[in-house]
Design a protein around this motif. Structure first.
Motif, PDB file in Angstrom:
ATOM      1  N   VAL A  39      -5.900  -6.695 -29.226  1.00 55.76           N
ATOM      2  CA  VAL A  39      -5.513  -8.563 -29.126  1.00 55.76           C
ATOM      3  C   VAL A  39      -4.681  -8.675 -27.917  1.00 55.76           C
ATOM      4  O   VAL A  39      -5.055  -9.848 -27.322  1.00 55.76           O
ATOM      5  CB  VAL A  39      -5.137  -9.071 -30.479  1.00 55.76           C
ATOM      6  CG1 VAL A  39      -4.548 -10.499 -30.356  1.00 55.76           C
ATOM      7  CG2 VAL A  39      -6.064  -8.780 -31.504  1.00 55.76           C
ATOM      8  N   SER A  64      -5.201  -2.441 -33.501  1.00 57.06           N
ATOM      9  CA  SER A  64      -5.818  -3.960 -33.358  1.00 57.06           C
ATOM     10  C   SER A  64      -4.720  -4.786 -32.635  1.00 57.06           C
ATOM     11  O   SER A  64      -5.111  -5.729 -31.900  1.00 57.06           O
ATOM     12  CB  SER A  64      -6.259  -4.190 -34.561  1.00 57.06           C
ATOM     13  OG  SER A  64      -5.014  -4.581 -35.600  1.00 57.06           O
ATOM     14  N   TYR A  65      -3.382  -4.654 -32.911  1.00 61.87           N
ATOM     15  CA  TYR A  65      -2.450  -5.480 -32.071  1.00 61.87           C
ATOM     16  C   TYR A  65      -2.347  -5.429 -30.576  1.00 61.87           C
ATOM     17  O   TYR A  65      -2.540  -6.037 -29.839  1.00 61.87           O
ATOM     18  CB  TYR A  65      -1.143  -5.228 -32.688  1.00 61.87           C
ATOM     19  CG  TYR A  65       0.283  -5.382 -31.702  1.00 61.87           C
ATOM     20  CD1 TYR A  65       0.534  -6.616 -31.501  1.00 61.87           C
ATOM     21  CD2 TYR A  65       0.907  -4.547 -31.189  1.00 61.87           C
ATOM     22  CE1 TYR A  65       1.424  -7.041 -30.869  1.00 61.87           C
ATOM     23  CE2 TYR A  65       1.806  -4.952 -30.152  1.00 61.87           C
ATOM     24  CZ  TYR A  65       2.141  -5.990 -30.270  1.00 61.87           C
ATOM     25  OH  TYR A  65       3.351  -6.619 -29.406  1.00 61.87           O
TER      26      TYR A  65
END
Length: 73
Positions: A30, A26-27
């Motif tokens: 994003v 997810s990092y």
């Protein structure tokens, strides 16, 4: 500098937390979306129109996420 700290925090989270791998993914997603959003905004402003999130998501490819993941590690 913030990205360097986030990278270090993610490395510790992957080692310590059982759910660290989805957190890393997810990092990376994003981070890639934010950079693509900035590029789309600058290109759209040069043409004289507004960029939308749909335009950014339409141009994002899985291979770019993999490339950014390799660069982050």
């Amino acid at each position: 500098m913030v990205w360097a700290w986030m990278r270090m925090v993610m490395a510790v989270a992957i080692i310590l937390l059982p759910g660290g791998f989805p957190l890393l993914l997810s990092y990376i997603a994003v981070r890639t979306l934010v950079s693509r959003w900035r590029e789309a905004q600058s290109q759209a402003h040069s043409v004289g129109r507004e960029a939308s999130l749909r335009d950014v998501l339409a141009t994002l490819h899985f291979k770019e996420l993999v490339r950014d993941a390799r660069a982050a590690l």
